[in-house]
Scaffold this motif. Structure first.
Motif, mmCIF file in Angstrom:
data_model
loop_
_atom_site.group_PDB
_atom_site.id
_atom_site.type_symbol
_atom_site.label_atom_id
_atom_site.label_comp_id
_atom_site.label_asym_id
_atom_site.label_seq_id
_atom_site.Cartn_x
_atom_site.Cartn_y
_atom_site.Cartn_z
ATOM 1 N N THR A 142 1.382 2.902 6.834
ATOM 2 C CA THR A 142 1.794 3.623 5.621
ATOM 3 C C THR A 142 1.819 5.134 5.821
ATOM 4 O O THR A 142 2.465 5.843 5.046
ATOM 5 C CB THR A 142 0.866 3.276 4.448
ATOM 6 N N ALA A 164 -0.953 -1.178 -4.979
ATOM 7 C CA ALA A 164 -1.869 -0.379 -4.167
ATOM 8 C C ALA A 164 -3.309 -0.859 -4.294
ATOM 9 O O ALA A 164 -4.016 -1.027 -3.293
ATOM 10 C CB ALA A 164 -1.759 1.092 -4.563
ATOM 11 N N ALA A 179 0.815 -1.216 0.000
ATOM 12 C CA ALA A 179 0.000 0.000 0.000
ATOM 13 C C ALA A 179 0.847 1.264 0.000
ATOM 14 O O ALA A 179 0.351 2.352 -0.323
ATOM 15 C CB ALA A 179 -0.930 -0.002 1.208
ATOM 16 N N SER A 187 -3.821 -4.796 -3.115
ATOM 17 C CA SER A 187 -3.670 -5.058 -1.675
ATOM 18 C C SER A 187 -4.974 -4.806 -0.939
ATOM 19 O O SER A 187 -5.323 -5.530 -0.001
ATOM 20 C CB SER A 187 -2.543 -4.192 -1.103
ATOM 21 N N ARG A 188 -5.720 -3.780 -1.351
ATOM 22 C CA ARG A 188 -7.019 -3.526 -0.714
ATOM 23 C C ARG A 188 -8.021 -4.614 -1.062
ATOM 24 O O ARG A 188 -8.838 -5.021 -0.221
ATOM 25 C CB ARG A 188 -7.537 -2.154 -1.124
ATOM 26 N N SER A 224 -11.979 -1.072 -5.967
ATOM 27 C CA SER A 224 -10.763 -0.512 -5.373
ATOM 28 C C SER A 224 -10.069 0.428 -6.350
ATOM 29 O O SER A 224 -9.550 1.485 -5.961
ATOM 30 C CB SER A 224 -9.820 -1.645 -4.970
#
Length: 401
Positions: free
Chosen positions: A138, A111, A14, A114-115, A341
């Motif tokens: 982060t 990024a 992230a 990962s979510r 996302s």
């Protein structure tokens, strides 16, 4: 409960954007001299990265809904590593700009996916808690990265900073290969590429989803207005030293971490929707303090204190808003989690870039342009959050796929 090693790996994934942007900021002047270009041209390496990052997220999100999370992270991170090495070897500003776009395009995978992985592993409230915890980790990247970049620069060259980014990406590749299982369940994978990209339409067709995306993106844009405007406002308008400016900047990062910690502790009891609404109200109150402190002719210590307090509230509240709006959005779209996302991230960086450019273009020697953009975006975010939670809109959550 998520394994500690996997948690820190997700936090590292992230952090691709803040590290890739902030690590080399102390070297922009050196880059301009080394590549025989202007400082403004060197600054464009930040702008093109933001654009490439947003485009990359839009591609990788649906791909991860079709092909799986782990594979897309590995592909994108490999691109990031090779592009980082190419940036270190660039001999002209044109080459550096091109390689920065490719670097950002690769980094977008880490990024956005990962979510989606967090969504795959947890229900809505637990996902909000984990996202808040990831955000806490982060949040330190914007504070640590410039200091690390300055230290690396002392070793001899700005090129070493891009080597460091390549090594960071390589570490994430090894960690992803060894630690990350495939989290996309077979029943949630899209049947075709067309269906995966049509997920954008599925998500955007829901008014609740659009409100959540706007709320998260607009808060992020207000923070970009703050990042762009405060160096001038604090140092030139209020007359602070660079050291005191850095202290105030760091205090906002601490507030962001503190709000994220509270979110992780309270979300199980209060729920993501209520915390996101509280965050919007808190941020708007902070924005009003910033606007009052930016009134014409007001440069005394009381106004400085009001602006600093306002930004502590407005920036810190992202620790409530971002993980909880994201968790609500992804919980409603298990088959389109990557696409959802990506839309959320694109709104963040797209509106953030708009805020940054707007503050720069309207610069008039006062704090008013910055304060105006902060208020506009916080009002937009507050409207989206309140509309999402008003009684007539029940149930506030999105309908599931």
């Amino acid at each position: 409960m998520i394994q500690r090693r996997v948690f820190f790996l997700l936090a590292a994934l992230a952090a691709f954007a803040p590290l890739a942007i902030d690590l080399y900021l102390p070297s922009l002047a050196h880059i301009a001299d080394s590549l025989r270009t202007t400082p403004a041209r060197a600054q464009q390496t930040v702008s093109v990265f933001l654009a490439g990052f947003a485009v990359g997220m839009l591609l990788y999100g649906p791909l991860s809904d079709r092909l799986g999370r782990r594979r897309i992270i590995l592909i994108g991170t490999v691109v990031f590593v090779f592009a980082s090495v190419a940036c270190a070897l660039a001999t002209s500003i044109e080459q550096l700009l091109m390689f920065r776009i490719i670097q950002a395009f690769g980094g977008g995978a880490a990024a956005v996916v990962s979510r989606a992985i967090i969504r795959d592993l947890f229900d809505e409230r637990e996902a909000a808690r984990v996202m808040a915890m990831v955000g806490m980790v982060t949040s330190f990247a914007p504070m640590i990265a410039p200091m690390a970049g300055a230290f690396i620069l002392q070793l001899g060259s700005w090129r070493y900073e891009f080597v460091a980014l390549a090594l960071f990406g390589l570490t994430c590749i090894i960690g992803s290969h060894r630690l990350l299982p495939e989290t996309l369940q077979q029943g949630h994978a899209q049947a075709s590429m067309g269906a995966a990209f049509r997920g954008y339409g599925t998500v955007l067709a829901q008014p609740a989803a659009r409100r959540l995306i706007v709320a998260g993106g607009a808060h992020f844009a207000a923070m970009f207005a703050y990042i762009t405007g405060t160096p001038y406002v604090y140092i030139q308008w209020f007359g602070l030293s660079e050291t005191l400016y850095a202290t105030l900047f760091g205090s906002n990062i601490i507030s962001l971490v503190a709000f994220g910690y509270l979110s992780s502790r309270w979300v199980g009891r209060l729920g993501p929707a209520k915390l996101a609404l509280w965050g919007s109200r808190w941020a708007l109150a902070g924005g009003l303090l910033v606007a009052l402190a930016a009134l014409p002719g007001q440069t005394d210590q009381w106004n400085l204190a009001g602006m600093a307090l306002g930004f502590l509230m407005a920036v810190g509240s992202i620790g409530w808003v971002s993980p909880n709006t994201m968790a609500q959005l992804l919980a409603a779209h298990p088959k389109n989690a990557g696409a959802a996302s990506a839309l959320y991230g694109c709104a963040q960086f797209g509106l953030g870039g708009l805020a940054s450019v707007g503050v720069s273009w309207l610069h008039d020697g006062t704090a008013r342009p910055m304060a105006a953009f902060v208020m506009v975006f916080l009002l937009l975010a507050a409207w989206a959050s309140w509309s999402q939670n008003r009684p007539a809109a029940h149930p506030p959550e999105c309908l599931p796929d």
